[in-house]
Design a protein around this motif. Structure first.
Motif, PDB file in Angstrom:
ATOM      1  N   ALA A  64      -3.866 -27.117 -10.873  1.00 46.07           N
ATOM      2  CA  ALA A  64      -4.996 -26.782 -10.012  1.00 46.07           C
ATOM      3  C   ALA A  64      -5.063 -27.773  -8.853  1.00 46.07           C
ATOM      4  O   ALA A  64      -4.725 -28.957  -9.013  1.00 46.07           O
ATOM      5  N   VAL A  65      -5.480 -27.303  -7.693  1.00 48.27           N
ATOM      6  CA  VAL A  65      -5.540 -28.167  -6.510  1.00 48.27           C
ATOM      7  C   VAL A  65      -6.401 -29.400  -6.783  1.00 48.27           C
ATOM      8  O   VAL A  65      -6.076 -30.513  -6.346  1.00 48.27           O
ATOM      9  N   SER A  66      -7.485 -29.227  -7.511  1.00 53.74           N
ATOM     10  CA  SER A  66      -8.381 -30.349  -7.802  1.00 53.74           C
ATOM     11  C   SER A  66      -7.711 -31.433  -8.632  1.00 53.74           C
ATOM     12  O   SER A  66      -8.161 -32.581  -8.643  1.00 53.74           O
ATOM     13  N   ALA A  67      -6.618 -31.091  -9.335  1.00 52.37           N
ATOM     14  CA  ALA A  67      -5.907 -32.067 -10.159  1.00 52.37           C
ATOM     15  C   ALA A  67      -4.915 -32.894  -9.354  1.00 52.37           C
ATOM     16  O   ALA A  67      -4.403 -33.898  -9.845  1.00 52.37           O
ATOM     17  N   GLY A  68      -4.609 -32.464  -8.128  1.00 44.54           N
ATOM     18  CA  GLY A  68      -3.619 -33.177  -7.324  1.00 44.54           C
ATOM     19  C   GLY A  68      -2.204 -32.817  -7.731  1.00 44.54           C
ATOM     20  O   GLY A  68      -1.957 -31.778  -8.342  1.00 44.54           O
ATOM     21  N   TYR A  69      -1.248 -33.685  -7.372  1.00 45.21           N
ATOM     22  CA  TYR A  69       0.150 -33.567  -7.781  1.00 45.21           C
ATOM     23  C   TYR A  69       0.806 -32.251  -7.347  1.00 45.21           C
ATOM     24  O   TYR A  69       1.723 -31.764  -8.009  1.00 45.21           O
ATOM     25  N   GLN A  70       0.353 -31.679  -6.240  1.00 48.06           N
ATOM     26  CA  GLN A  70       0.953 -30.438  -5.776  1.00 48.06           C
ATOM     27  C   GLN A  70       2.402 -30.649  -5.330  1.00 48.06           C
ATOM     28  O   GLN A  70       3.303 -29.897  -5.704  1.00 48.06           O
ATOM     29  N   GLU A  71       2.638 -31.680  -4.521  1.00 47.47           N
ATOM     30  CA  GLU A  71       3.979 -31.946  -4.011  1.00 47.47           C
ATOM     31  C   GLU A  71       4.918 -32.384  -5.132  1.00 47.47           C
ATOM     32  O   GLU A  71       6.061 -31.944  -5.207  1.00 47.47           O
ATOM     33  N   ILE A 101       8.805 -19.363 -13.053  1.00 52.03           N
ATOM     34  CA  ILE A 101       7.347 -19.331 -13.133  1.00 52.03           C
ATOM     35  C   ILE A 101       6.737 -19.887 -11.850  1.00 52.03           C
ATOM     36  O   ILE A 101       5.740 -19.367 -11.339  1.00 52.03           O
ATOM     37  N   ASN A 102       7.339 -20.917 -11.305  1.00 51.57           N
ATOM     38  CA  ASN A 102       6.827 -21.530 -10.082  1.00 51.57           C
ATOM     39  C   ASN A 102       6.802 -20.542  -8.920  1.00 51.57           C
ATOM     40  O   ASN A 102       5.834 -20.499  -8.146  1.00 51.57           O
ATOM     41  N   ARG A 103       7.850 -19.752  -8.794  1.00 53.75           N
ATOM     42  CA  ARG A 103       7.904 -18.777  -7.708  1.00 53.75           C
ATOM     43  C   ARG A 103       6.817 -17.716  -7.878  1.00 53.75           C
ATOM     44  O   ARG A 103       6.117 -17.372  -6.922  1.00 53.75           O
ATOM     45  N   ALA A 104       6.665 -17.205  -9.101  1.00 50.94           N
ATOM     46  CA  ALA A 104       5.627 -16.205  -9.356  1.00 50.94           C
ATOM     47  C   ALA A 104       4.244 -16.793  -9.107  1.00 50.94           C
ATOM     48  O   ALA A 104       3.374 -16.143  -8.505  1.00 50.94           O
ATOM     49  N   PHE A 105       4.034 -18.029  -9.544  1.00 46.87           N
ATOM     50  CA  PHE A 105       2.741 -18.682  -9.376  1.00 46.87           C
ATOM     51  C   PHE A 105       2.385 -18.835  -7.905  1.00 46.87           C
ATOM     52  O   PHE A 105       1.257 -18.531  -7.485  1.00 46.87           O
ATOM     53  N   ASN A 106       3.317 -19.330  -7.095  1.00 46.65           N
ATOM     54  CA  ASN A 106       3.025 -19.542  -5.672  1.00 46.65           C
ATOM     55  C   ASN A 106       2.739 -18.238  -4.943  1.00 46.65           C
ATOM     56  O   ASN A 106       1.932 -18.206  -4.011  1.00 46.65           O
ATOM     57  N   ARG A 107       3.393 -17.183  -5.364  1.00 46.22           N
ATOM     58  CA  ARG A 107       3.117 -15.886  -4.749  1.00 46.22           C
ATOM     59  C   ARG A 107       1.711 -15.415  -5.105  1.00 46.22           C
ATOM     60  O   ARG A 107       0.987 -14.885  -4.262  1.00 46.22           O
ATOM     61  N   LEU A 108       1.315 -15.622  -6.357  1.00 49.45           N
ATOM     62  CA  LEU A 108       0.004 -15.158  -6.795  1.00 49.45           C
ATOM     63  C   LEU A 108      -1.131 -16.007  -6.223  1.00 49.45           C
ATOM     64  O   LEU A 108      -2.165 -15.482  -5.827  1.00 49.45           O
ATOM     65  N   THR A 140      10.901 -23.002 -14.370  1.00 46.51           N
ATOM     66  CA  THR A 140      10.249 -23.896 -13.412  1.00 46.51           C
ATOM     67  C   THR A 140       8.768 -24.007 -13.726  1.00 46.51           C
ATOM     68  O   THR A 140       8.156 -23.088 -14.282  1.00 46.51           O
ATOM     69  N   THR A 141       8.179 -25.130 -13.379  1.00 43.95           N
ATOM     70  CA  THR A 141       6.771 -25.347 -13.639  1.00 43.95           C
ATOM     71  C   THR A 141       5.909 -24.785 -12.512  1.00 43.95           C
ATOM     72  O   THR A 141       6.283 -24.810 -11.341  1.00 43.95           O
ATOM     73  N   ALA A 142       4.740 -24.282 -12.873  1.00 46.97           N
ATOM     74  CA  ALA A 142       3.735 -23.926 -11.880  1.00 46.97           C
ATOM     75  C   ALA A 142       3.086 -25.200 -11.349  1.00 46.97           C
ATOM     76  O   ALA A 142       3.248 -26.291 -11.923  1.00 46.97           O
ATOM     77  N   LEU A 143       2.357 -25.099 -10.257  1.00 48.31           N
ATOM     78  CA  LEU A 143       1.600 -26.235  -9.748  1.00 48.31           C
ATOM     79  C   LEU A 143       0.282 -26.331 -10.512  1.00 48.31           C
ATOM     80  O   LEU A 143      -0.277 -25.315 -10.931  1.00 48.31           O
TER      81      LEU A 143
END
Length: 497
Positions: free
Chosen positions: A224-231, A254-261, A219-222
């Motif tokens: 950076a917030v400044s880049a948009g496209y979070q959803e 990876i997405n799950r690990a990223f969101n936790r971190l 899975t992909t990580a999100l």
């Protein structure tokens, strides 16, 4: 949209040659923080670095296991610029390089032959078509690709790209024992159905290789917030996670690990809230025009009439149950609506009538089950439990339908309906599942992605400030999410001695 950088930066610091050094740091951190919690608003939060092993799930690995026992394992990677790995610093610090280094160091008795067939800026749709082919230099990104023969040190495109051969054809001819598909950062249409349809086609093509390999999905990580496209990125990741679970494929989350971190949120383990009362109805509900549904008792436990109504509460997942009773089941259909976007054509609906149970997305029938005739005036308990793409429908506490569907994997309202006749709805019990911060965030976007040029890096190595991880982030998140797969290969080799 493809996230790329035109300002690559040089890495800082020397390479750490130890295999998966994040393990040592993780254990040390856990020992230091064992038993400690932080309270926010009266809620206890644990450190987000704990229990990383649950971010990977092993699926069908028969071909990989056979290759391990044979002594030579051929591994192919297909992904985007993040997987390509050399856009913002040394390839040696990238996710594929880190994982392959760990595999080789931990399994000296196995010969690993790796091919990193990744293309910057491309999404799953390009891999899914046989018409996306190798071209002479320079490439036209819209129609094809060019890659020179990669260095044996990087495992990138062994032999280089072949003019006229599809991206998928390069994977097939490599004859891998294990294929790791790592897309999502460029699949930002916001359509979980479109993304997963392309992904399933890719998997179908792989299943028809002359030597059928084991398959893993990441899975992909999100960004950076400044880049948009979070959803949009989260939708892409949710779709990949659901496909891996449906098809029993190895999942590197990876997405799950990223969101936790980054946020302290476990996206694969939602927090549920009970919300199941008709008290005060129709307050808190959107009731369709001409509906006659109204409270039938002072306690708010029963409504009667016909029509439909949606609760003004949204959730990602939901477990919803109600008891319906109709004077004439032969002319009446009762339903539970969920993940509704506010219109009949954009909602799931489990519908029961005398003789049949049907699950719909809008007007599209997803599942059907013939059931016995319902006697007039009888009570029927209808229940739906939806988790990600998995929909399970029960009638009188017996599972009747199990369906995987990808039309809408995100939030929506839930509700009830009585159509074609009148009836009553009682025992309305709902548990809504959504994200909630349950851990303390550990890494900021600067630590995860660095800056967009050297002046803003402030000592953070690598990264592009958008979606390419820093060396630190790769070590503790991207590559770390492979831990279960890496451990499996080591244990399998020992078992085969």
């Amino acid at each position: 949209m493809a996230f790329n950088t035109t300002n690559p930066v040089e890495p800082h610091g020397a390479r750490d040659n130890s295999a998966f050094t994040w393990r040592a740091r993780l254990v040390k951190a856990l020992m230091q923080w064992a038993g400690r919690v932080v309270r926010r608003g009266g809620k206890e939060l644990k450190r987000a670095s704990s229990e990383f092993q649950i971010t990977s799930n092993l699926g069908d690995l028969d071909r990989l296991n056979a290759a391990i026992f044979e002594g030579t394992v051929r591994i192919a990677f297909a992904g985007d610029s993040i997987v390509e790995g050399d856009r913002d610093g040394l390839y040696d610090n990238s996710v594929v390089a880190t994982v392959m280094r760990a595999l080789r160091e931990q399994n000296p008795g196995i010969h690993f032959v790796a091919g990193n067939f990744s293309l910057s800026g491309r999404g799953i749709g390009a891999l899914a078509t046989e018409t996306y082919v190798g071209q002479p230099y320079p490439e036209d990104l819209a129609t094809g690709f060019y890659r020179p023969d990669g260095s044996p040190m990087t495992d990138q495109w062994p032999g280089g790209s072949v003019v006229g051969k599809s991206w998928m054809g390069h994977l097939r001819d490599f004859a891998p024992d294990f294929v790791m598909v790592m897309h999502g950062a460029n699949d930002l249409s916001g359509s979980s159905l479109g993304n997963t349809t392309a992904l399933k086609h890719v998997l179908s093509l792989i299943r028809h290789f002359p030597k059928v390999p084991s398959v893993g999905l990441a899975t992909t990580a999100l960004p950076a917030v400044s880049a948009g496209y979070q959803e949009e990125a989260q939708i892409a990741a949710d779709g990949v996670r659901a496909v891996a679970r449906e098809l029993n494929l190895t999942l590197v989350d990876i997405n799950r690990a990223f969101n936790r971190l980054r946020a302290g949120i476990d996206v694969a383990n939602l927090v549920y809230t009970r919300d199941d009362t008709f008290v005060g109805y129709p307050a808190g509900w959107d009731v369709e025009a001409h509906s006659t549904l109204s409270l039938a008792d002072a306690g708010g436990g029963l409504i009667r009439g016909s029509g439909s109504a949606l609760r003004n509460t949204q959730s990602l997942d939901v477990n919803i149950k109600a008891t319906f009773s109709c004077p004439s089941w032969f002319s009446t259909t009762c339903a539970l609506h969920y993940r509704s976007m506010g219109a009949p054509e954009h909602q799931y609906s489990a519908q029961i009538s005398s003789g049949s149970l049907v699950l719909y997305w809008g007007a599209t029938r997803l599942g059907f089950k013939a059931i016995g005739a319902l006697a007039s005036g009888s009570k029927v308990v209808l229940q739906v439990d939806v988790q990600g793409a998995l929909h399970r429908v029960y009638v009188n506490h017996v599972l009747q339908l199990t369906v995987h569907d990808y039309h809408h994997l995100r939030r929506g309202n839930h509700g009830v309906a009585i159509m074609g006749g009148a009836g009553t709805i009682a025992d309305f019990i709902v548990h809504t599942g959504d994200y909630s911060a349950v851990e303390v965030p550990q890494l900021s976007d600067l630590e995860l992605y660095g800056g967009d040029h050297l002046a803003t890096h402030n000592g953070v190595a690598d990264g592009n400030g958008i979606n390419h991880p820093t060396r630190q982030a790769n070590s503790v998140c991207w590559a770390a999410a492979f831990s279960a797969l890496v451990d499996h290969i080591r244990v399998q080799k020992r078992a085969g001695r």
